[in-house]
Design a protein around this motif. Structure first.
Motif, PDB file in Angstrom:
ATOM      1  N   VAL A   1      78.466  43.661  54.230  1.00 46.30           N
ATOM      2  CA  VAL A   1      77.605  44.188  55.287  1.00 46.30           C
ATOM      3  C   VAL A   1      78.024  43.627  56.643  1.00 46.30           C
ATOM      4  CG1 VAL A   1      75.773  42.438  55.019  1.00 46.30           C
ATOM      5  CG2 VAL A   1      75.213  44.670  55.943  1.00 46.30           C
TER       6      VAL A   1
ATOM      7  N   GLN B   1      67.781  43.252  54.663  1.00 48.45           N
ATOM      8  CA  GLN B   1      68.406  44.573  54.677  1.00 48.45           C
ATOM      9  C   GLN B   1      67.762  45.434  55.748  1.00 48.45           C
ATOM     10  OE1 GLN B   1      70.074  47.800  51.501  1.00 48.45           O
ATOM     11  NE2 GLN B   1      68.030  47.116  51.106  1.00 48.45           N
TER      12      GLN B   1
ATOM     13  N   GLY C   1      67.712  49.508  56.813  1.00 47.00           N
ATOM     14  CA  GLY C   1      68.192  50.825  56.399  1.00 47.00           C
ATOM     15  C   GLY C   1      67.082  51.845  56.277  1.00 47.00           C
TER      16      GLY C   1
ATOM     17  N   ASN D   1      79.278  45.985  59.559  1.00 47.03           N
ATOM     18  CA  ASN D   1      78.616  45.895  60.867  1.00 47.03           C
ATOM     19  C   ASN D   1      79.623  45.593  61.978  1.00 47.03           C
ATOM     20  OD1 ASN D   1      76.126  46.429  59.754  1.00 47.03           O
ATOM     21  ND2 ASN D   1      75.391  44.321  59.834  1.00 47.03           N
TER      22      ASN D   1
ATOM     23  N   ASP E   1      77.084  49.136  46.668  1.00 48.70           N
ATOM     24  CA  ASP E   1      76.251  48.403  47.627  1.00 48.70           C
ATOM     25  C   ASP E   1      77.130  47.402  48.371  1.00 48.70           C
ATOM     26  OD1 ASP E   1      74.136  49.758  46.535  1.00 48.70           O
ATOM     27  OD2 ASP E   1      73.263  48.022  45.509  1.00 48.70           O
TER      28      ASP E   1
ATOM     29  N   ASP F   1      73.612  45.842  52.320  1.00 46.21           N
ATOM     30  CA  ASP F   1      73.382  47.233  52.724  1.00 46.21           C
ATOM     31  C   ASP F   1      73.647  48.102  51.506  1.00 46.21           C
ATOM     32  OD1 ASP F   1      72.942  49.553  54.113  1.00 46.21           O
ATOM     33  OD2 ASP F   1      74.886  49.563  55.115  1.00 46.21           O
TER      34      ASP F   1
ATOM     35  N   THR G   1      63.342  49.774  51.164  1.00 50.35           N
ATOM     36  CA  THR G   1      64.625  49.075  51.060  1.00 50.35           C
ATOM     37  C   THR G   1      64.535  47.884  50.104  1.00 50.35           C
ATOM     38  OG1 THR G   1      64.086  47.704  52.984  1.00 50.35           O
ATOM     39  CG2 THR G   1      65.361  49.701  53.394  1.00 50.35           C
TER      40      THR G   1
ATOM     41  N   TRP H   1      68.737  41.026  63.196  1.00 51.33           N
ATOM     42  CA  TRP H   1      69.813  40.496  62.344  1.00 51.33           C
ATOM     43  C   TRP H   1      70.293  39.133  62.847  1.00 51.33           C
ATOM     44  CZ3 TRP H   1      71.106  42.903  57.873  1.00 51.33           C
ATOM     45  CH2 TRP H   1      72.248  42.465  57.200  1.00 51.33           C
TER      46      TRP H   1
END
Lengths: 437, 437
Positions: A38, B171, B173, A42, A32, B63, B146, B49
């Motif tokens: 993340v 999150q 996804g 990104n 994860d 993520d 998620t 975000w």
């Protein structure tokens, strides 16, 4: 510890990448991305999209479903050939990749000799069912690559975007392979993320386009901070090429566990569009509006792994240096020397103490800067420890708010790499950082 | 045509959203985002975000892997209870949702009466196997939400981010549900994308935090251009609440097919962390560094659907107006009145003719602007048709390069909504557009 162990340990401790489902004992090499990971991931995806889609008039993006009609994978050959040869121990039923073991040796699990079956094919696609019945007609697969959708959607993309050859289609997304031997952290996992381009061309220009994309891939690696000295091109030998490919270059990286694939670039001729045209019965041709020539476009395929990019960036950025600590002793400083665009946190705000006088200045400052950049706010432990923590996660700039700030309306800005400190007026800070970042 | 048909047709024709695997006859209500759709969807995700992670010091993102350890879903109750009651026609084996049909009526497929089985549970998680053997111990599921990963990763996130309660985890996804009755375009699909937050709090502050997040959700909807007049709050009645929830609000939208769920906000108490602590044997507690109180944090869960957001934005943005065409006749203009931040293409460069004199100015101009924004370049058909095409895809500004441009170094900028045109110096264009966009 070798570099790999150090990076894996730092990734876990600092919140880049954790083992997946860890409180339940994990799950077979799944990972994860944590709070910093993340952001890094990104950043990679955003820079790729900016460079290869936004900034190019000859490129468009798509985002297709992960589950496609199974006929797609029959046409592409994945149902028939996307397999690893396996053997099974007849005593304990453990399976192994036939090319990874000595078939005359003892089974590593039960210790019996001479019990292996003949090698047999095992499909690497992840299977599921659509709808309520678990029956053959409801079988579907999670895509083993992102590429196929860009061929299958070709007519819709061509018609709606009104692009002319040469033009390309880009996609970022997950793909799945039921690997028997995943490993090396995020290098090989059963679910992974790809960034792929199918660039459609007239066959006469394939050499020039191949060179163009090879250069573009190198430009991307340099842009995101992959150490170019560890990058190598492997020209795939004629006899090892897929039957339809006229040229393929594997771009390899010197990982701590060996020189292995990072990216790939292939000239796939018109194989994919022609194959899907044949199987679907739909013409996948293009008519040149100037020459009226009607043909199946050929394709150059630059293929990038997101997770491998993240790993290569972390390995490239990791650095240790000996510095003098506050008490004069030699100390090791760990720094992730990310390019600013890749750094998960751009700016850390560090009030010298937790006192309300300082936080009443530092908090609003952090909130103002957070309008533009990802900001960390850290008020615990000594300032030296906090600098080190930010160095370890690659934050380019630390901003210290101290008691002088209350008088001179200025803060101390510390540069991650040089460790040099500079006094900057709060009123000029946004412009100062915009210029640097 | 009703609004839904118009939007679906426009989405397909203009490259927002295509049927998935279309050349192979599609696949059961699956959809691919095309060149414009992927930009719109990326804009939604980026703004979410930015608003909920980047700009907030109390939030971090993750993520996580789509496939988690199956014990996660045993703990969460999804293995046992995530089911729809189904009936099967004993004559033709067609299955139906028990609550969707009259059990005494004839089977819609074979026409036989009185042949339905008793309703039985059908698990809605998408099942697969990990590794080479299709056996019970290798079964795994693609996540149906998620949210779970944010609870399972709680200890890693807490330790590495050093955040203090209250803080949240976000999150974005994919999630998967083997729906028996998907439908209404991208409203209900088997694979879909979520944007979820688990905001961890001390239980004493739940009411205030609930109100805060409800206001934040409305702020987000306004920000991305969802028509607030079509948005309604449904306070879930006490008797309908999940046993652990003290308050849940469904945020509904007036879709053309009815008022249906868009988002949800739930106060889930400490149910999730406590349940995972119990099943995993790992303590999922938090110790307040000031009061030393040790407790399981409670959670407020704002949950957003990406695809439903895209659909609500398109339905909100779609507009038709009567205008006079060039030949003086009344004509219908279709406009997607996107907020500029949502528009897939920000600027279209339209040279008045294909002549090299104009393209030699227009092409470099397009490339310069593409450094900042997604740009379209269109030189075919009449300028009127090109304006209409850009209106239909919601491009805020069209820039016409004409023969006067060669003398006055200026271009005509047309505003999508007012259709007003303004002459702007090329040298001032970037600043002009930056200010507008």
């Amino acid at each position: 510890m070798d570099l790999m162990e150090k990076v894996v340990q730092l990734a876990k401790a600092r919140g880049f990448i954790f083992p997946g489902s860890d409180i339940y004992g994990g799950l077979a090499n799944s990972w994860d991305y944590g709070p910093l990971g993340v952001e890094l991931k990104n950043n990679v995806k955003r820079e790729w999209w900016t460079m290869f889609v936004q900034q190019r008039l000859d490129m468009v993006g798509i985002d297709a479903a992960l589950i496609m009609n199974p006929k797609v994978w029959e046409a592409s050959g994945h149902v028939a050939t996307f397999t690893d040869p396996l053997v099974e121990c007849k005593n304990c039923h453990e399976r192994y990749r036939a090319d990874h073991i000595d078939l005359k040796a003892a089974c590593a699990k039960c210790g019996k000799k001479g019990m292996f079956t003949e090698p047999a094919a095992f499909n690497m696609m992840m299977k599921t069912w659509i709808g309520p019945k678990e029956e053959a007609s409801a079988v579907a697969y999670f895509r083993p690559e992102t590429a196929a959708a860009m061929f299958v959607d070709f007519p819709h993309i061509l018609q709606s975007s009104r692009k002319r050859v040469p033009f390309g289609v880009a996609q970022i997304g997950k793909a799945f392979r039921n690997e028997i031997t995943p490993g090396n952290f995020i290098f090989r996992t059963r679910e992974f993320e790809q960034m792929e381009i199918e660039y459609f061309i007239h066959p006469s220009e394939w050499q020039a386009q191949f060179e163009h994309w090879l250069a573009q891939m190198h430009a991307f690696m340099a842009h995101v901070g992959i150490d170019t000295k560890r990058v190598h091109e492997l020209e795939v030998a004629k006899e090892d090429l897929a039957h339809y490919s006229k040229r393929t270059v594997d771009i390899e990286f010197d990982y701590p566990f060996g020189r292995k694939e990072l990216y790939g670039l292939a000239y796939r001729t018109d194989f994919d569009l022609s194959t899907h045209a044949k199987h679907s019965g739909k013409p996948l041709t293009y008519t040149d509006p100037v020459t009226n020539e009607k043909y199946v476009p050929h394709v150059i395929e630059p293929s990038f792994g997101v997770d491998r990019t993240v790993l290569a960036i972390m390995l490239s950025a990791y650095d240790e240096e000996t510095v003098n600590s506050a008490d004069g002793e030699a100390d090791t400083r760990i720094v992730l020397r990310f390019k600013p665009a890749m750094a998960p946190i751009k700016v850390a705000i560090l009030p010298l103490s937790k006192k309300e006088e300082l936080s009443s200045v530092a908090k609003p400052l952090a909130e103002t800067l957070a309008k533009h950049w990802r900001v960390d706010y850290d008020e615990t432990q000594s300032i030296g420890k906090r600098y080190r923590r930010q160095d370890e996660i690659g934050t380019p700039y630390c901003i210290t708010v101290d008691f002088d700030t209350l008088n001179d309306q200025s803060v101390t800005v510390r540069d991650r790499d040089s460790m040099k400190q500079e006094r900057v007026k709060i009123a000029e800070l946004e412009a100062y950082l915009s210029n640097k970042l």
